[in-house]
Motif scaffolding. Structure first.
Motif, PDB file in Angstrom:
ATOM      1  N   GLN A  24      76.372 109.400 -30.662  1.00  0.00           N
ATOM      2  CA  GLN A  24      75.020 108.980 -30.342  1.00  0.00           C
ATOM      3  C   GLN A  24      74.820 107.494 -30.611  1.00  0.00           C
ATOM      4  OE1 GLN A  24      73.910 112.624 -32.426  1.00  0.00           O
ATOM      5  NE2 GLN A  24      72.091 112.627 -31.126  1.00  0.00           N
TER       6      GLN A  24
ATOM      7  N   TYR B 295      71.737 101.241 -31.029  1.00  0.00           N
ATOM      8  CA  TYR B 295      71.258 100.192 -30.141  1.00  0.00           C
ATOM      9  C   TYR B 295      70.953  98.927 -30.925  1.00  0.00           C
ATOM     10  CZ  TYR B 295      67.984  97.768 -27.033  1.00  0.00           C
ATOM     11  OH  TYR B 295      67.330  96.838 -26.269  1.00  0.00           O
TER      12      TYR B 295
ATOM     13  N   ALA C  75      70.851 107.237 -31.725  1.00  0.00           N
ATOM     14  CA  ALA C  75      71.203 106.307 -30.663  1.00  0.00           C
ATOM     15  C   ALA C  75      70.426 105.014 -30.845  1.00  0.00           C
ATOM     16  CB  ALA C  75      70.899 106.935 -29.306  1.00  0.00           C
ATOM     17  N   GLU C  76      69.185 105.167 -31.215  1.00  0.00           N
ATOM     18  CA  GLU C  76      68.334 104.010 -31.428  1.00  0.00           C
ATOM     19  C   GLU C  76      68.944 103.052 -32.455  1.00  0.00           C
ATOM     20  OE1 GLU C  76      65.770 102.980 -29.914  1.00  0.00           O
ATOM     21  OE2 GLU C  76      65.265 101.341 -31.304  1.00  0.00           O
TER      22      GLU C  76
ATOM     23  N   HIS D 183      75.160  96.590 -22.613  1.00  0.00           N
ATOM     24  CA  HIS D 183      74.756  96.490 -21.218  1.00  0.00           C
ATOM     25  C   HIS D 183      73.613  95.484 -21.068  1.00  0.00           C
ATOM     26  CE1 HIS D 183      73.857  97.868 -17.123  1.00  0.00           C
ATOM     27  NE2 HIS D 183      72.589  97.841 -17.480  1.00  0.00           N
TER      28      HIS D 183
ATOM     29  N   LEU E 199      76.407 101.142 -26.223  1.00  0.00           N
ATOM     30  CA  LEU E 199      76.649 100.912 -24.800  1.00  0.00           C
ATOM     31  C   LEU E 199      75.423 100.283 -24.148  1.00  0.00           C
ATOM     32  CD1 LEU E 199      78.492 104.223 -23.755  1.00  0.00           C
ATOM     33  CD2 LEU E 199      79.489 101.986 -24.287  1.00  0.00           C
ATOM     34  N   ARG E 200      74.269 100.804 -24.522  1.00  0.00           N
ATOM     35  CA  ARG E 200      73.057 100.269 -23.919  1.00  0.00           C
ATOM     36  C   ARG E 200      72.819  98.821 -24.358  1.00  0.00           C
ATOM     37  NH1 ARG E 200      67.293 101.563 -25.975  1.00  0.00           N
ATOM     38  NH2 ARG E 200      66.108 100.009 -24.789  1.00  0.00           N
TER      39      ARG E 200
ATOM     40  N   ALA F  48      66.105 107.946 -24.848  1.00  0.00           N
ATOM     41  CA  ALA F  48      65.546 106.595 -24.943  1.00  0.00           C
ATOM     42  C   ALA F  48      66.647 105.545 -24.922  1.00  0.00           C
ATOM     43  CB  ALA F  48      64.711 106.465 -26.215  1.00  0.00           C
ATOM     44  N   SER F  49      67.891 105.995 -25.099  1.00  0.00           N
ATOM     45  CA  SER F  49      68.995 105.037 -25.118  1.00  0.00           C
ATOM     46  C   SER F  49      69.912 105.163 -23.914  1.00  0.00           C
ATOM     47  CB  SER F  49      69.808 105.206 -26.402  1.00  0.00           C
ATOM     48  OG  SER F  49      69.025 104.842 -27.522  1.00  0.00           O
ATOM     49  N   PHE F  50      69.471 105.907 -22.935  1.00  0.00           N
ATOM     50  CA  PHE F  50      70.262 105.954 -21.715  1.00  0.00           C
ATOM     51  C   PHE F  50      70.180 104.592 -21.040  1.00  0.00           C
ATOM     52  CE2 PHE F  50      69.684 110.823 -20.826  1.00  0.00           C
ATOM     53  CZ  PHE F  50      70.412 111.102 -21.961  1.00  0.00           C
ATOM     54  N   ILE F  51      71.043 104.425 -20.050  1.00  0.00           N
ATOM     55  CA  ILE F  51      71.009 103.171 -19.294  1.00  0.00           C
ATOM     56  C   ILE F  51      70.563 103.472 -17.869  1.00  0.00           C
ATOM     57  CG2 ILE F  51      72.344 101.211 -18.448  1.00  0.00           C
ATOM     58  CD1 ILE F  51      74.298 101.732 -20.772  1.00  0.00           C
TER      59      ILE F  51
ATOM     60  N   LEU G  32      76.346 105.598 -27.943  1.00  0.00           N
ATOM     61  CA  LEU G  32      75.479 105.517 -26.772  1.00  0.00           C
ATOM     62  C   LEU G  32      74.547 104.317 -26.886  1.00  0.00           C
ATOM     63  CD1 LEU G  32      74.232 106.755 -24.171  1.00  0.00           C
ATOM     64  CD2 LEU G  32      72.722 108.090 -25.645  1.00  0.00           C
ATOM     65  N   GLY G  33      73.982 104.148 -28.071  1.00  0.00           N
ATOM     66  CA  GLY G  33      73.106 102.999 -28.297  1.00  0.00           C
ATOM     67  C   GLY G  33      73.853 101.687 -28.134  1.00  0.00           C
TER      68      GLY G  33
ATOM     69  N   PRO H 116      66.147 112.963 -28.034  1.00  0.00           N
ATOM     70  CA  PRO H 116      66.094 111.643 -28.675  1.00  0.00           C
ATOM     71  C   PRO H 116      66.992 110.621 -27.990  1.00  0.00           C
ATOM     72  CG  PRO H 116      66.322 113.376 -30.314  1.00  0.00           C
ATOM     73  CD  PRO H 116      66.432 114.044 -28.979  1.00  0.00           C
ATOM     74  N   ASP H 117      68.154 111.067 -27.546  1.00  0.00           N
ATOM     75  CA  ASP H 117      69.075 110.138 -26.921  1.00  0.00           C
ATOM     76  C   ASP H 117      68.543 109.521 -25.641  1.00  0.00           C
ATOM     77  OD1 ASP H 117      70.735 110.817 -28.920  1.00  0.00           O
ATOM     78  OD2 ASP H 117      72.226 111.846 -27.674  1.00  0.00           O
TER      79      ASP H 117
END
Lengths: 351, 351
Positions: free
Chosen positions: A264, A243, A239-240, A274, A270-271, B296-299, A267-268, B293-294
């Motif tokens: 994953q 991002y 995810a990182e 955002h 999206l962040r 850290a990429s939540f919003i 997900l990054g 790990p994910d």
DNA sequence: ACCGGGGATGTTTACGCAAACATTGCGGCG
DNA sequence: CGCCGCAATGTTTGCGTAAACATCCCCGGT
């Protein structure tokens, strides 16, 4: 609890003298019957009178008898165990595939032995294959998503049925994989159909077959549609990394649609969007790959390509067991189809 | 699926006649030496002259010789394999713990055999333990997070070293676990320290030891601080269940801080609050558990309790191997500490 | 030339189990 | 009354390996 065993005493060391485990002979002596009768009871064979059976059962109980599976396997020539070679369980794909393999193997009465390859180097792989020779397995499923198979296959023990997952091992092998290229095509087509001029792509780590195949599907779909092919953004499945890629992509003025090679990284993305004030899907559309359970709870819920891990696992087990059972299996690749799951991260491009 | 088990040729069935595998005797014949010399070469023992060794090696190569691990195991009395019993790999905790176990076992030269319990019923567990007796393992690690252990332990084969993870098996067993209660305490204390009046909790599925322990940590911390204990929201570890809980929680006017029993449910909470127009952490603070790990990429990036899965795995392997090696291991629970990872989902309560 | 010693190699044996074959004992039937 | 047949149980054997022990042979020392 049972300190029966002595010092390690594995191959290479002198086997330590150990308190010998109770064997059939011990049970036989205790029950006043022959070892063969114990064997019959142990395996539920007929032709043992009830009273005898009970005596034997009682003796087993008292002595804590456990059949010795080594001897059994030696006799039968089988372990009812399949070895699985893989690099890591950290990626969702690997662990879900493994779970499916485990479940289907269990249905067939087979257990799974994991043979980890600590480091994805040539030596690591060779080491795994070497250890394999010493392991109690009837067949092997190789899950390697990096370009090391060729180096390794040379060493694949002869006579062990093998099935390869998620790789592009050549046609001499039996391969099972998700149809990555077609999955990517679905993702890209969906975005194109929504009206996006083109689609950007965040790919997986270098050297990954899977990442390569998804990128191929993405590129050829764009080319066939006569669309420009934007530069590739590189990630590593995390995810990182998604991002970081997203931060860069957010600055591309004409980037309205992104296909991430896994959920994953999506997900990054999206962040990142955002944080950059870009609203998904109003300003940018995002599609992922895998359909991990969490992706339905991303913000917004992610449109993604569903991989049928269960089916992949099922087919692997089926094909490897066919070989174990000496049934015909022709080499070649079995592709498991994907499907696009529409959620809320995609929309028409901004006007 | 399901070619029937009878095709398998396992115990109970007549063993399928198969092309007998190449044995040491075959190699010996081919190389014109005795089987014992082949054995010496195979194990790298000294006292074999180079010319002989090469002949043997050549013969092995030509014949595709692979040592028979059943025979080896029968001789040595060991498999160098540890069995792991678990319910599912679907939860991040399980699969990460498994990975750690696999890695550390590999370091010690042990492989891992998975013994899945298809259905977490009493029968399922008993079945797994029964199969265990037939499996080629030297020891067992049991990872069961539900209340079935007692029913099952009765049947734990005698004489097999056992370590239990993530459960509250009684003190007769060797147990390794993350310090769930303390982890929950850290989460709650953090929120209280920020100034929240109390903390709501989304727990895991009923019957889960882990969920129970985290809930206990939450409750006692609140009680000790003299804070009101809000009603428990129930989830099942999935993001979806967290989402549903979040939808309800968003309507509680005085809910300013939520502790979710795992990160995935926290993800669902974030989405629910987002949809309800509550900004995290301005309006509500959220803390998770696991530090996947994910997260850290939540919003926004999730503040969560970090579990040291690697350490749990390492200790499991270490303690189970001590038993295998007949070194003293006292029963009892080993707790692995957690730490709070501060990110952006927590803040002071709204004024 | 003969003997002792030690390195290289061969032979025997046991590991625990279960198939194949052998033996026992009992009931029924001619 | 004796024998056949079958069910219950016992005995033998071999699976592949490696430790333990046995043998052989060559070389050096006397």
């Amino acid at each position: 609890m049972s300190l029966t065993r002595s010092d390690a005493g594995g191959p290479g060391d002198p086997p330590a003298r150990r308190a010998r485990r109770v064997s059939m002979a011990d049970v036989a002596r205790r029950a006043g019957v022959s070892a063969q009768t114990v064997s019959r009871v142990s395996n539920g064979h007929p032709g043992v009178v009830d009273s005898t059976r009970e005596q034997v059962l009682a003796a087993m109980q008292e002595l804590g008898y456990r059949p010795n599976s080594a001897a059994r396997a030696l006799k039968y020539g089988q372990f009812r165990t399949i070895g699985v070679i893989l690099f890591t369980l950290a990626t969702v794909g690997n662990s879900r595939t493994l779970e499916a393999i485990v479940d289907h193997a269990a249905e067939e009465g087979y257990a799974i032995t994991l043979i980890p390859v600590a480091v994805p180097t040539r030596d690591g792989v060779l080491g795994a294959f070497t250890r394999l020779g010493e392991l109690a397995v009837d067949a092997v499923i190789v899950s390697m998503e990096v370009h090391l198979l060729d180096a390794a296959t040379v060493n694949l023990p002869v006579g062990v049925p093998v099935v390869v997952v998620a790789s592009d091992a050549d046609d001499r092998y039996v391969v099972v994989d998700t149809d990555q290229v077609d999955g990517a095509r679905r993702a890209v087509r969906h975005l194109l159909d929504l009206g996006h001029r083109t689609v950007w792509h965040v790919t997986g780590p270098e050297g990954s077959f899977v990442a390569e195949r998804r990128a191929t599907g993405w590129r050829t779909t764009l080319e066939q549609a006569g669309r420009p092919v934007p530069p590739l953004a590189h990630g590593d499945w995390s995810a990182e990394s998604g991002y970081r890629a997203g931060l860069a992509l957010a600055d591309e003025p004409d980037c309205t649609a992104v296909f991430a090679a896994n959920d994953q990284m999506a997900l990054g993305l999206l962040r990142a969007f955002h944080e950059k004030g870009k609203v998904v899907p109003r300003d940018v559309s995002v599609v992922g790959f895998d359909d991990i359970p969490d992706s339905a709870s991303f913000i917004p819920p992610l449109t993604t390509v569903h991989q049928d891990f269960a089916e992949v696992g099922r087919r692997c087990v089926e094909r490897v067991l066919r070989q174990v059972r000496n049934k015909p299996v022709e080499p070649g690749t079995t592709l498991v189809p994907t499907r696009l799951v529409l959620r809320e991260s995609t929309a028409r491009p901004p006007a």
